[in-house]
Design an enzyme around this catalytic site. Structure first.
Site, PDB file in Angstrom:
ATOM      1  N   LYS A 145       0.833  -1.214   0.000  1.00 27.29           N
ATOM      2  CA  LYS A 145       0.000   0.000   0.000  1.00 27.29           C
ATOM      3  C   LYS A 145       0.865   1.260   0.000  1.00 27.29           C
ATOM      4  O   LYS A 145       0.644   2.190  -0.769  1.00 27.29           O
ATOM      5  CB  LYS A 145      -0.939   0.024   1.229  1.00 27.29           C
ATOM      6  CG  LYS A 145      -1.841  -1.186   1.351  1.00 27.29           C
ATOM      7  CD  LYS A 145      -2.734  -1.113   2.570  1.00 27.29           C
ATOM      8  CE  LYS A 145      -2.018  -1.135   3.909  1.00 27.29           C
ATOM      9  NZ  LYS A 145      -1.253  -2.382   4.166  1.00 27.29           N
TER      10      LYS A 145
ATOM     11  N   ARG B 184      11.938  -5.441   4.937  1.00 24.61           N
ATOM     12  CA  ARG B 184      11.716  -4.004   4.688  1.00 24.61           C
ATOM     13  C   ARG B 184      12.687  -3.137   5.498  1.00 24.61           C
ATOM     14  O   ARG B 184      12.952  -3.384   6.666  1.00 24.61           O
ATOM     15  CB  ARG B 184      10.293  -3.612   5.071  1.00 24.61           C
ATOM     16  CG  ARG B 184      10.104  -2.090   5.019  1.00 24.61           C
ATOM     17  CD  ARG B 184       8.676  -1.646   5.084  1.00 24.61           C
ATOM     18  NE  ARG B 184       7.955  -2.175   6.208  1.00 24.61           N
ATOM     19  CZ  ARG B 184       6.639  -2.080   6.339  1.00 24.61           C
ATOM     20  NH1 ARG B 184       5.916  -1.496   5.402  1.00 24.61           N
ATOM     21  NH2 ARG B 184       6.044  -2.591   7.409  1.00 24.61           N
TER      22      ARG B 184
ATOM     23  N   ARG C 184      11.462  -1.426  11.101  1.00 26.79           N
ATOM     24  CA  ARG C 184      10.395  -1.020  12.031  1.00 26.79           C
ATOM     25  C   ARG C 184      10.265  -2.028  13.164  1.00 26.79           C
ATOM     26  O   ARG C 184      10.395  -3.235  12.940  1.00 26.79           O
ATOM     27  CB  ARG C 184       9.065  -0.935  11.267  1.00 26.79           C
ATOM     28  CG  ARG C 184       8.916   0.367  10.529  1.00 26.79           C
ATOM     29  CD  ARG C 184       7.716   0.452   9.624  1.00 26.79           C
ATOM     30  NE  ARG C 184       6.502  -0.223  10.037  1.00 26.79           N
ATOM     31  CZ  ARG C 184       5.368  -0.185   9.332  1.00 26.79           C
ATOM     32  NH1 ARG C 184       5.310   0.500   8.198  1.00 26.79           N
ATOM     33  NH2 ARG C 184       4.299  -0.814   9.746  1.00 26.79           N
TER      34      ARG C 184
ATOM     35  N   ARG D  23      -9.489   1.155   8.510  1.00 30.34           N
ATOM     36  CA  ARG D  23      -9.030  -0.183   8.916  1.00 30.34           C
ATOM     37  C   ARG D  23     -10.049  -0.896   9.765  1.00 30.34           C
ATOM     38  O   ARG D  23      -9.837  -2.048  10.136  1.00 30.34           O
ATOM     39  CB  ARG D  23      -7.770  -0.006   9.754  1.00 30.34           C
ATOM     40  CG  ARG D  23      -6.519  -0.527   9.104  1.00 30.34           C
ATOM     41  CD  ARG D  23      -5.433  -0.185  10.064  1.00 30.34           C
ATOM     42  NE  ARG D  23      -4.282  -0.979   9.926  1.00 30.34           N
ATOM     43  CZ  ARG D  23      -3.193  -0.586   9.282  1.00 30.34           C
ATOM     44  NH1 ARG D  23      -3.156   0.571   8.665  1.00 30.34           N
ATOM     45  NH2 ARG D  23      -2.146  -1.353   9.267  1.00 30.34           N
TER      46      ARG D  23
ATOM     47  N   ARG E  19      -0.067  -8.906  13.508  1.00 28.29           N
ATOM     48  CA  ARG E  19      -0.693  -7.903  12.626  1.00 28.29           C
ATOM     49  C   ARG E  19      -1.588  -8.584  11.590  1.00 28.29           C
ATOM     50  O   ARG E  19      -2.637  -8.056  11.237  1.00 28.29           O
ATOM     51  CB  ARG E  19       0.390  -7.068  11.920  1.00 28.29           C
ATOM     52  CG  ARG E  19       1.041  -6.063  12.835  1.00 28.29           C
ATOM     53  CD  ARG E  19       2.364  -5.556  12.302  1.00 28.29           C
ATOM     54  NE  ARG E  19       2.269  -4.844  11.057  1.00 28.29           N
ATOM     55  CZ  ARG E  19       3.308  -4.637  10.242  1.00 28.29           C
ATOM     56  NH1 ARG E  19       4.508  -5.091  10.555  1.00 28.29           N
ATOM     57  NH2 ARG E  19       3.141  -3.961   9.139  1.00 28.29           N
TER      58      ARG E  19
HETATM   59  P1  AP5 Z   1       4.886  -1.495   1.807  1.00 28.84           P
HETATM   60  O1  AP5 Z   1       4.556  -0.736   0.566  1.00 28.84           O
HETATM   61  O2  AP5 Z   1       5.537  -0.774   2.924  1.00 28.84           O
HETATM   62  O3  AP5 Z   1       3.583  -2.298   2.290  1.00 28.84           O
HETATM   63  P2  AP5 Z   1       2.331  -1.804   3.139  1.00 28.84           P
HETATM   64  O4  AP5 Z   1       1.123  -2.513   2.591  1.00 28.84           O
HETATM   65  O5  AP5 Z   1       2.274  -0.311   3.189  1.00 28.84           O
HETATM   66  O6  AP5 Z   1       2.723  -2.440   4.514  1.00 28.84           O
HETATM   67  P3  AP5 Z   1       2.718  -1.834   5.999  1.00 28.84           P
HETATM   68  O7  AP5 Z   1       3.386  -2.865   6.843  1.00 28.84           O
HETATM   69  O8  AP5 Z   1       3.265  -0.450   6.049  1.00 28.84           O
HETATM   70  O9  AP5 Z   1       1.215  -1.802   6.248  1.00 28.84           O
HETATM   71  P4  AP5 Z   1       0.531  -1.826   7.571  1.00 28.84           P
HETATM   72  O10 AP5 Z   1      -0.839  -1.585   7.075  1.00 28.84           O
HETATM   73  O11 AP5 Z   1       0.681  -3.013   8.427  1.00 28.84           O
HETATM   74  O12 AP5 Z   1       1.293  -0.697   8.428  1.00 28.84           O
HETATM   75  P5  AP5 Z   1       0.969   0.823   8.693  1.00 28.84           P
HETATM   76  O13 AP5 Z   1       2.224   1.547   8.582  1.00 28.84           O
HETATM   77  O14 AP5 Z   1      -0.213   1.282   7.906  1.00 28.84           O
HETATM   78  O15 AP5 Z   1       5.791  -2.743   1.364  1.00 28.84           O
HETATM   79  C1  AP5 Z   1       6.294  -3.659   2.322  1.00 28.84           C
HETATM   80  C2  AP5 Z   1       7.671  -4.176   1.850  1.00 28.84           C
HETATM   81  O16 AP5 Z   1       7.476  -4.913   0.640  1.00 28.84           O
HETATM   82  C3  AP5 Z   1       8.650  -3.039   1.486  1.00 28.84           C
HETATM   83  O17 AP5 Z   1       9.948  -3.439   1.832  1.00 28.84           O
HETATM   84  C4  AP5 Z   1       8.535  -2.882  -0.048  1.00 28.84           C
HETATM   85  O18 AP5 Z   1       9.758  -2.453  -0.634  1.00 28.84           O
HETATM   86  C5  AP5 Z   1       8.205  -4.332  -0.458  1.00 28.84           C
HETATM   87  N1  AP5 Z   1       7.298  -4.384  -1.613  1.00 28.84           N
HETATM   88  C6  AP5 Z   1       6.205  -3.592  -1.861  1.00 28.84           C
HETATM   89  N2  AP5 Z   1       5.616  -3.964  -3.005  1.00 28.84           N
HETATM   90  C7  AP5 Z   1       6.332  -5.024  -3.488  1.00 28.84           C
HETATM   91  C8  AP5 Z   1       6.209  -5.854  -4.656  1.00 28.84           C
HETATM   92  N3  AP5 Z   1       5.205  -5.679  -5.529  1.00 28.84           N
HETATM   93  N4  AP5 Z   1       7.108  -6.842  -4.822  1.00 28.84           N
HETATM   94  C9  AP5 Z   1       8.128  -7.040  -3.933  1.00 28.84           C
HETATM   95  N5  AP5 Z   1       8.328  -6.281  -2.817  1.00 28.84           N
HETATM   96  C10 AP5 Z   1       7.418  -5.292  -2.599  1.00 28.84           C
HETATM   97  O19 AP5 Z   1       0.502   0.750  10.206  1.00 28.84           O
HETATM   98  C11 AP5 Z   1       1.394   0.427  11.260  1.00 28.84           C
HETATM   99  C12 AP5 Z   1       0.627   0.380  12.583  1.00 28.84           C
HETATM  100  O20 AP5 Z   1       0.023   1.669  12.844  1.00 28.84           O
HETATM  101  C13 AP5 Z   1      -0.556  -0.599  12.610  1.00 28.84           C
HETATM  102  O21 AP5 Z   1      -0.156  -1.918  12.931  1.00 28.84           O
HETATM  103  C14 AP5 Z   1      -1.422   0.041  13.711  1.00 28.84           C
HETATM  104  O22 AP5 Z   1      -0.914  -0.211  14.982  1.00 28.84           O
HETATM  105  C15 AP5 Z   1      -1.265   1.540  13.431  1.00 28.84           C
HETATM  106  N6  AP5 Z   1      -2.276   2.029  12.474  1.00 28.84           N
HETATM  107  C16 AP5 Z   1      -2.032   2.541  11.231  1.00 28.84           C
HETATM  108  N7  AP5 Z   1      -3.183   2.918  10.658  1.00 28.84           N
HETATM  109  C17 AP5 Z   1      -4.173   2.649  11.554  1.00 28.84           C
HETATM  110  C18 AP5 Z   1      -5.582   2.798  11.520  1.00 28.84           C
HETATM  111  N8  AP5 Z   1      -6.213   3.305  10.441  1.00 28.84           N
HETATM  112  N9  AP5 Z   1      -6.297   2.409  12.612  1.00 28.84           N
HETATM  113  C19 AP5 Z   1      -5.685   1.901  13.711  1.00 28.84           C
HETATM  114  N10 AP5 Z   1      -4.339   1.723  13.803  1.00 28.84           N
HETATM  115  C20 AP5 Z   1      -3.590   2.095  12.724  1.00 28.84           C
END
Ligand code: AP5
Length: 223
Positions: free
Chosen positions: A17, A128, A161, A92, A172
Site C-alpha cells: 500500500k 523491509r 520497524r 481499517r 498484525r
Molecule cells: P509497503 O509498501 O511498505 O507495504 P504496506 O502494505 O504499506 O505495509 P505496511 O506494513 O506499512 O502496512 P501496515 O498496514 O501493516 O502498516 P501501517 O504503517 O499502515 O511494502 C512492504 C515491503 O514490501 C517493502 O519493503 C517494499 O519495498 C516491499 N514491496 C512492496 N511492493 C512489493 C512488490 N510488488 N514486490 C516485492 N516487494 C514489494 O501501520 C502500522 C501500525 O500503525 C498498525 O499496525 C497500527 O498499529 C497503526 N495504524 C495505522 N493505521 C491505523 C488505523 N487506520 N487504525 C488503527 N491503527 C492504525
C-alpha cells in the site's frame, strides 16, 4: 472543505500500500495520507497521541478508532482544497469506514484491494527497511538501495520497524483478518471497487493501479 477524488488502498500488512500510494501520489500530484506514517511521526515527536500509540503499534494491534479519527480529521482539514487524496492504511475498521463515508459524502471514491498471500507478507516485511530521514521504502530481498545510504536523500539510517519482527508480523496479520478484511465486503458492492494482484513486481502493480485510477479520472472529466 471540498476534496478532489479519493483513492482508498486496502490490503494486508506488506501488500504494498505504502509503495503504491507513494508512486501514485507522485504521478498524479495527489496527497498521500498514511495513518501509519502519521502515527509514527506522532511517536517520534512524542506527542500525547504518539505516547498513547507507541506500545500498541509495537505490539501489532490497532490504535483505538477515536485517536485515529482525530488524526485523520486534522489531516484532511489541513489538506489543499480540491486535491486528490490517496488513503493508505485508512480505513481499517468498519467504524473508520463509516466515518469516512460521512466526511466524503458524494465525493468520487475508488477502492483498490491489493491482494497478497501470507507467506509473501512475512518475507517482505522482515526484509523491509525505511530511510529514517525521508521515509523512502526499500526491501533487502527485492529493492535494496544501490549503496549503503538512501538513494533519494543520502540518509545513513535505513531502519527496520519495531513491528516488522516475525512474531509481531503474525499478530498484525491476525488483527488484519479480524478487523480490516471485513472492509473488502463493505466496499466490494460499490461501483468503484477493484482488486489488483499484489504479488506481481512493483512496476506491474503500479501499472494496474494507474490504469484503474485513470478510469476514475476519465469518468470525472467525461472524456
Ligand atoms: P509497503 O509498501 O511498505 O507495504 P504496506 O502494505 O504499506 O505495509 P505496511 O506494513 O506499512 O502496512 P501496515 O498496514 O501493516 O502498516 P501501517 O504503517 O499502515 O511494502 C512492504 C515491503 O514490501 C517493502 O519493503 C517494499 O519495498 C516491499 N514491496 C512492496 N511492493 C512489493 C512488490 N510488488 N514486490 C516485492 N516487494 C514489494 O501501520 C502500522 C501500525 O500503525 C498498525 O499496525 C497500527 O498499529 C497503526 N495504524 C495505522 N493505521 C491505523 C488505523 N487506520 N487504525 C488503527 N491503527 C492504525
Amino acid at each position: 472543505m471540498s476534496y478532489g477524488s479519493v483513492v482508498i488502498l486496502l490490503g494486508a500488512p506488506g501488500a504494498g500500500k505504502g509503495t503504491q500510494a507513494s508512486l501514485l501520489a507522485k504521478a498524479c500530484g495527489c496527497d498521500h495520507v498514511s495513518t501509519g506514517d502519521l502515527l509514527r511521526e506522532a511517536v517520534r515527536n512524542q506527542t500525547s497521541l504518539g505516547m498513547r500509540s507507541k506500545a500498541i503499534m509495537d505490539a501489532g494491534q490497532l490504535v483505538p478508532d477515536e485517536l485515529v479519527l482525530e488524526l485523520v480529521a486534522d489531516k484532511l482539514r489541513s489538506g489543499k482544497e480540491n486535491t486528490g487524496i490517496i488513503l493508505d492504511g485508512f480505513p481499517r475498521t468498519t467504524a473508520q469506514a463509516e466515518f469516512l463515508d460521512k466526511v466524503l459524502g458524494t465525493v468520487a471514491t475508488m477502492t483498490i484491494q491489493i491482494a497478497i498471500d501470507e507467506s509473501e507478507v512475512v518475507r517482505r516485511l522482515s526484509g523491509r527497511r525505511t530511510c529514517g530521514d525521508c521515509g523512502e521504502i526499500y526491501n533487502v530481498h527485492s529493492s535494496p538501495p544501490s549503496g549503503a545510504n538512501c538513494n533519494v536523500c543520502g540518509g545513513k539510517d535505513l531502519i527496520q520497524r519495531p513491528d516488522d519482527r516475525e512474531e509481531v508480523i503474525r499478530r498484525r496479520l491476525e488483527v488484519y483478518e479480524e478487523q480490516t478484511a471485513p472492509l473488502v465486503e463493505y466496499y466490494s458492492s460499490r461501483p468503484g471497487f477493484h482488486e489488483v494482484d499484489g504479488s506481481a513486481d512493483v512496476d506491474e502493480v503500479a501499472r494496474a493501479v494507474r490504469e484503474i485510477v485513470g478510469s476514475l479520472e476519465k469518468q470525472e472529466t467525461g472524456s
